[in-house]
Design an enzyme around this catalytic site. Structure first.
Site, PDB file in Angstrom:
ATOM      1  N   GLU B  65     -57.341 -13.461 -23.758  1.00  0.00           N
ATOM      2  CA  GLU B  65     -57.064 -13.282 -22.577  1.00  0.00           C
ATOM      3  C   GLU B  65     -56.333 -11.223 -22.951  1.00  0.00           C
ATOM      4  O   GLU B  65     -56.302 -10.564 -22.095  1.00  0.00           O
ATOM      5  CB  GLU B  65     -55.688 -13.428 -22.278  1.00  0.00           C
ATOM      6  N   PHE B 127     -45.495 -28.837 -20.093  1.00  0.00           N
ATOM      7  CA  PHE B 127     -46.980 -28.239 -20.688  1.00  0.00           C
ATOM      8  C   PHE B 127     -47.334 -26.675 -20.922  1.00  0.00           C
ATOM      9  O   PHE B 127     -47.739 -26.623 -19.063  1.00  0.00           O
ATOM     10  CB  PHE B 127     -47.879 -28.919 -21.016  1.00  0.00           C
ATOM     11  N   GLN B 128     -47.261 -25.943 -20.969  1.00  0.00           N
ATOM     12  CA  GLN B 128     -48.182 -24.743 -21.037  1.00  0.00           C
ATOM     13  C   GLN B 128     -47.324 -23.911 -20.812  1.00  0.00           C
ATOM     14  O   GLN B 128     -47.555 -22.719 -19.606  1.00  0.00           O
ATOM     15  CB  GLN B 128     -49.700 -24.859 -20.808  1.00  0.00           C
ATOM     16  N   LYS B 177     -48.994 -23.593  -9.437  1.00  0.00           N
ATOM     17  CA  LYS B 177     -50.093 -24.721  -9.793  1.00  0.00           C
ATOM     18  C   LYS B 177     -50.221 -25.668  -8.086  1.00  0.00           C
ATOM     19  O   LYS B 177     -51.170 -24.887  -7.483  1.00  0.00           O
ATOM     20  CB  LYS B 177     -50.717 -25.476 -10.358  1.00  0.00           C
ATOM     21  N   MET B 489     -56.149   5.318 -40.186  1.00  0.00           N
ATOM     22  CA  MET B 489     -54.838   6.418 -40.293  1.00  0.00           C
ATOM     23  C   MET B 489     -53.557   6.178 -40.837  1.00  0.00           C
ATOM     24  O   MET B 489     -52.854   6.590 -41.533  1.00  0.00           O
ATOM     25  CB  MET B 489     -54.551   6.808 -39.085  1.00  0.00           C
TER      26      MET B 489
END
Lengths: 203, 590
Positions: B65, B127-128, B177, B489
Site C-alpha cells: 500500500e 479484526f483489522q 463497511k 549518502m
C-alpha cells in the site's frame, strides 16, 4: 507569554483533537481551552489560552486557519475584551468556622452553592485574577481549600463589528427604530472607560 | 443491479438514483475526473472493489500500500491531476502512512481511500481495525471518517476541493463497511462543496506589491528563489517574465527544478546543501531575495543565523503559516503566486542586471574546473557520468523519478530539467523507496511520455516488489539503478563526519539482472563508461520495461556539500584532482 485566541470551529467529532494536536505539534502548552455552543448552528466557539513566545501569534493563527474545521480565528490580545472564568471551590468549614466564608464570598461577589457538615462550596465568576484573589485570601486566612475546579477563561471582544452586528443594526433601521442606518463602524467601539467597573476586564 | 455506467456514459454528473455507498464512491470519483486508482483490496473495502466493474475506472493492483500512495503521488506530480490510492482497513491503512507523509511534506494533491470495519464495531478492536483518521491527522491536510452512505458523495467532493485548493496536500477518507453497503440517493451536482470562504490571512496589498517592486528595482544583487509553488500555481511564465524583464538570476530548490528552464542564461541551478557553489555564493552575497513558492527549508538555508545576511527578502507564498517561519522577511505577499506576480509585473520596467550577472558568471567559471564531467576520463564509472549521458541521450525530454540519496543529488545536478513536472522526487520527507512506485504513477498519468526511474541500490530494494506491478501492467518504464554497494549518502556522512566508520552502510543487493528476468523484464549491466549509452539506447528502444544496473564507483561523494548546521558558503568542495580512490583523499574544507 500568554496568548488568547477565540476560534469559531465546526461542531463535529475530532475538532478538539485537531486543535489540541496543532498546539502539541508546535510544542506549545495550552493553559486553558473552553469550548461551547456559539450563536450559529453547528458551530462552536473556543477560547484558547496558550503559553508561547511573543512572536508566535502569527504562526499559531495561520496554523489554526490551516485546519479545515476552523472558520474564524481572533487574536484577542490585540483588542479590548471581557474575560470571564467560572470556578467551583470547596472549602473545609463546619458550623463554627463557616460564617467568615460567607463574608468573604460576599466581598468577592461569589455565591455559596452547597453546604455540608464539614465543607461548603463557593461558586465564583469573574476574571482569572479575581478568582486567584479569592483563593489567595482563603489560603492566607488559614482555610483549607479541598477542591478547585476552574473552567479556564472565556473571552469576548468588546463591540466587535462582525458582519452579523451590522446586519442586525440594518434590520432595526428598516423596522423604523433609530440609529441603524449609516452607522460608522468605529462608532460602535465601546472604550472600557465608558463601562461600569464591574464589566471591565480586570486583566 | 443494472450496468449504470452504460446507461448515461456521457453524463455521469446527472445520475440521480439510489446506489450503494460503494457505487456512490466510484460514481463520485468518476465525476471528479478520476480515470485510474492505485490500490490493494481487503476485507473492509471489498464492497467497493465489488462495485468497480460497473465504472470506467482502471484499477492498478500494487504490491504494497505504500507503493499505492507513492504512485498516486507520482501521478499527481507528473500530471497536476489528483492521484487516488485505495487500501483496506488496519495494516492496509497503516502501510499508507509513509506515502501520505511524503505527499504532505511536498504539498501533493492526493486522495487516499481506506475501508474500515462496520460503524457498529468502531472502537472495539475488531479484526483489522485501526484508528487511521487519528493516525494520519498530523500527516494529512484533512481527513474524514464516513459512516453513512449518504455522506460519501459530499465528503469525496469536499476531499477533492481540500486536496487541490490553497496549498495542496493529501486527504484521507475512511469509509466504514456498512456505509459502503447501505444505499442512498446519489446526486453529483448536489454534493458539491459550498463555495470557499476567502482566507482572511491571504493578503497581498497593493502597497506591499508596490514596495516589492521598488525593492526589486533598487536592488543591485537580486536573486529569485524558485520553488515548487511555481509549478503548483502554474506561474512558470510569470516568473520567467519577471526574471527576463529585470534581469534577475534564478536559483531553484530541488522541487523547483523545471520551474525555470535549466538552459536559460538566467538560471543559476540548484541551491542548498548540494547546490552549486556559485548559486549559494550568489545567495550569500545577494542584497535581495525574491522567494517564489518556497519555504526556506533547512536543506536550502544552512544555518539560519548566517543565511543571506545582506539580503532583504520578499516572500511570495500561498500559505500564511510559512511567512517568517524560518527566515524573517521584509515583504510578505501571501496568495496564489500567479495572481501576485500578475499584479507585480506591471510595476516592473525593463532593467539591466549586467554587473551582478557578470560577477556570478565569473564564480561559475572558477567552479567548473572541479566539475566531474570536465575531468579527464580515468576509466572509472561515476554516477554523475551516467546521469549526464542519460540526460544528453534523452535531451532531457522525459519524466525522471528519483529516489533519495546521492543519486538524487547527482540527478539534480547533472540532469537539466527544461520543463515543469519533468522531475518527480521526494524532497521534504526524503522517502527512500519513492522512485519506483512514483515512476509507475507518472507513467500511468502520462502514458505518452518517456519515464525513467533512477534509484540507488538501497532505496530500490525498499519498494522493489513493485517491479511485479510494472510487469503485470506491462508499463513502458526504464529503470536505472545506481549501484555502489553502499547506502551512499549515509556512507558519505560517515566519511565526512564519523571518521569513516562505515557502520551498516555497505549493502548487499541481489543480482538486479536476475531479479528483472524473474519478472520477465529485460535488463543490462553496465560497468564502464563506454557501455552507458548503448544500454540507455537499448532501454529506450525496448517497448515495455527495461532495467539497467549501473555498477558505479563505490566510494564517490556528492560535491559540493554544506555540512548540516554550517553556513551556506562553508561548503566542502570536490578535491581539485580526480582521486583514483576518493576515500584516500581527505575532503577539502573551505
Amino acid at each position: 507569554m500568554l496568548h488568547t485566541f477565540v476560534a469559531l470551529v465546526g461542531d463535529k467529532p475530532g475538532v478538539l483533537t485537531r486543535v489540541a494536536s496543532l498546539f502539541r505539534r508546535l510544542n506549545i502548552n495550552i493553559t486553558s481551552l473552553t469550548v461551547g455552543a456559539s450563536e450559529r448552528a453547528a458551530v462552536s466557539r473556543m477560547t484558547i489560552v496558550a503559553d508561547a513566545p511573543p512572536t508566535a501569534t502569527h504562526r499559531i493563527m495561520a496554523s489554526l486557519y490551516k485546519l479545515e474545521d476552523v472558520i474564524e480565528v481572533d487574536d484577542i490580545d490585540r483588542f479590548s475584551s471581557v474575560s470571564r472564568e467560572l470556578a467551583l471551590i470547596k472549602v473545609a468549614a463546619n458550623a463554627q468556622t463557616r460564617s467568615h466564608l460567607f463574608e468573604l464570598a460576599n466581598v468577592f461577589r461569589a455565591r455559596v452553592v452547597d453546604l455540608a457538615p464539614e465543607s461548603l462550596m463557593v461558586e465564583m465568576t469573574g476574571s482569572a485574577s479575581k478568582i486567584e484573589g479569592l483563593l489567595q485570601v482563603l489560603v492566607e486566612s488559614g482555610d483549607t481549600v479541598l477542591e478547585v475546579s476552574r473552567t479556564g477563561r472565556m473571552v469576548m471582544r468588546r463591540g466587535h463589528h462582525t458582519s452579523r452586528v451590522l446586519e442586525a443594526l440594518r434590520d432595526t433601521s428598516s423596522t423604523g427604530k433609530p440609529g441603524g442606518a449609516g452607522i460608522e463602524p468605529d462608532l460602535l467601539d465601546l472604550v472600557p472607560e465608558d463601562l461600569p467597573e464591574e464589566a471591565t476586564s480586570a486583566d | 443491479m443494472a450496468d449504470i455506467s452504460k446507461q448515461e456514459p456521457d453524463n455521469p454528473k446527472q445520475r440521480p438514483a439510489k446506489l450503494t455507498g460503494a457505487e456512490i464512491l466510484w460514481a463520485t470519483l468518476e465525476g471528479e475526473g478520476v480515470r485510474e486508482v492505485f490500490g490493494y483490496p481487503g476485507g473492509a473495502i471489498l464492497p467497493v472493489y465489488d462495485a468497480l466493474r460497473k465504472f470506467p475506472i482502471k484499477h492498478i493492483l500494487v504490491r504494497h500500500e505504500q507503493g499505492a500512495v507513492h504512485m498516486a503521488d507520482g501521478y499527481a506530480r507528473a500530471s497536476g491531476r489528483v492521484g487516488v490510492a485505495m487500501a483496506t482497513s488496519g495494516p492496509g491503512a497503516t502501510n499508507m502512512v509513509t506515502g501520505i507523509a511524503t505527499a504532505m511534506l511536498d504539498s501533493v494533491p492526493i486522495v487516499c481511500i481506506t475501508g474500515n470495519v462496520s460503524s457498529k464495531v468502531l472502537g472495539s478492536d475488531a479484526f483489522q481495525e485501526v484508528d487511521i483518521t487519528g493516525i494520519t491527522m498530523p500527516v494529512t491536510k484533512h481527513n474524514y471518517l464516513v459512516t453513512r452512505a449518504e455522506d460519501i458523495a459530499p465528503v469525496v467532493r469536499d476531499a477533492f476541493r481540500v486536496a487541490t485548493t490553497g496549498r495542496p496536500g493529501p486527504v484521507l477518507i475512511d469509509i466504514t463497511k456498512d456505509a459502503q453497503q447501505a444505499t442512498a440517493d446519489f446526486d453529483f451536482a448536489a454534493a458539491a462543496p459550498p463555495a470557499a470562504i476567502a482566507h482572511p490571512m491571504l493578503r497581498a496589498e497593493r502597497a506591499a506589491i508596490a514596495e516589492a517592486a521598488k525593492m526589486i528595482l533598487e536592488s543591485k544583487r537580486p536573486v529569485i528563489l524558485a520553488g515548487y509553488g511555481i509549478i503548483k500555481s502554474g506561474a512558470e511564465e510569470q516568473v520567467r517574465t519577471l526574471a527576463e524583464r529585470a534581469e534577475l538570476p534564478v536559483a531553484c530548490t530541488l522541487l523547483g527544478l523545471g520551474s525555470f528552464p535549466a538552459s536559460h542564461e538566467l538560471n543559476l541551478g540548484m541551491m542548498g546543501m548540494h547546490g552549486e557553489s556559485w548559486v549559494n555564493e550568489a545567495i550569500q552575497s545577494a542584497d535581495l531575495l525574491i522567494a517564489c513558492g518556497m519555504r526556506f527549508d533547512d536543506r536550502v538555508t544552512g544555518t539560519l543565523a548566517s543565511y543571506a545576511p545582506k539580503a532583504k527578502k520578499i516572500h511570495i507564498d500561498i500559505d500564511p503559516a510559512e511567512i517568517n517561519k524560518n527566515v524573517r522577511v521584509d515583504v510578505a505577499l501571501t496568495g496564489d503566486l500567479k495572481v501576485v506576480l500578475d499584479n507585480l509585473l506591471p510595476l516592473i520596467p525593463k532593467r539591466s542586471g549586467a554587473p551582478w550577472l557578470k560577477t556570478i558568471r565569473a564564480s561559475k567559471g572558477t567552479a567548473a574546473v572541479r566539475d566531474i564531467t570536465n575531468l579527464p576520463d580515468t576509466g572509472h564509472l561515476y554516477a554523475a557520468h551516467v546521469i549526464h549521458d542519460l540526460w544528453r541521450e534523452t535531451h532531457g525530454e522525459c519524466v525522471v523519478a528519483t529516489d533519495v540519496g546521492q543519486h538524487q543529488m547527482w540527478e539534480a545536478q547533472y540532469f537539466k530539467h527544461e520543463q515543469a513536472r519533468s522531475l518527480v522526487t521526494s524532497g521534504g520527507l526524503g522517502t527512500m523507496g519513492f522512485a519506483l512506485p512514483a515512476g509507475i504513477g507518472a507513467k500511468v498519468a502520462c502514458p505518452a511520455k518517456e519515464v525513467w526511474v533512477i534509484a540507488g541500490d538501497g532505496g530500490f530494494q525498499m519498494t522493489a516488489c513493485e517491479l511485479s506491478t510494472i510487469a503485470q501492467e506491462q508499463l513502458d518504464i526504464n529503470i536505472a539503478i545506481i549501484n555502489n554497494g553502499y547506502l551512499g549518502m549515509v556512507r558519505q556522512w560517515q566519511e565526512f563526519f564519523y571518521e569513516k566508520n562505515y557502520q551498516s552502510s555497505p549493502i548487499l543487493s541481489p543480482d538486479f539482472a536476475i531479479l528483472a528476468s524473474a519478472h520477465s523484464i529485460p535488463s543490462a549491466t553496465v560497468r564502464t563508461r563506454g557501455e552507458v549509452l548503448p544500454a540507455v539506447r537499448e532501454a529506450r528502444k525496448t517497448r515495455g520495461p527495461f532495467l539497467i544496473n549501473f555498477m558505479v564507483e563505490k566510494e564517490e561523494s556528492v560535491y559540493p556539500m554544506i555540512p548540516a548546521g554550517a553556513a551556506l558558503h562553508e561548503m566542502i568542495r570536490r578535491p581539485q584532482t580526480p582521486p583514483r580512490n576518493p576515500i584516500l583523499e581527505s575532503a577539502e574544507d573551505e
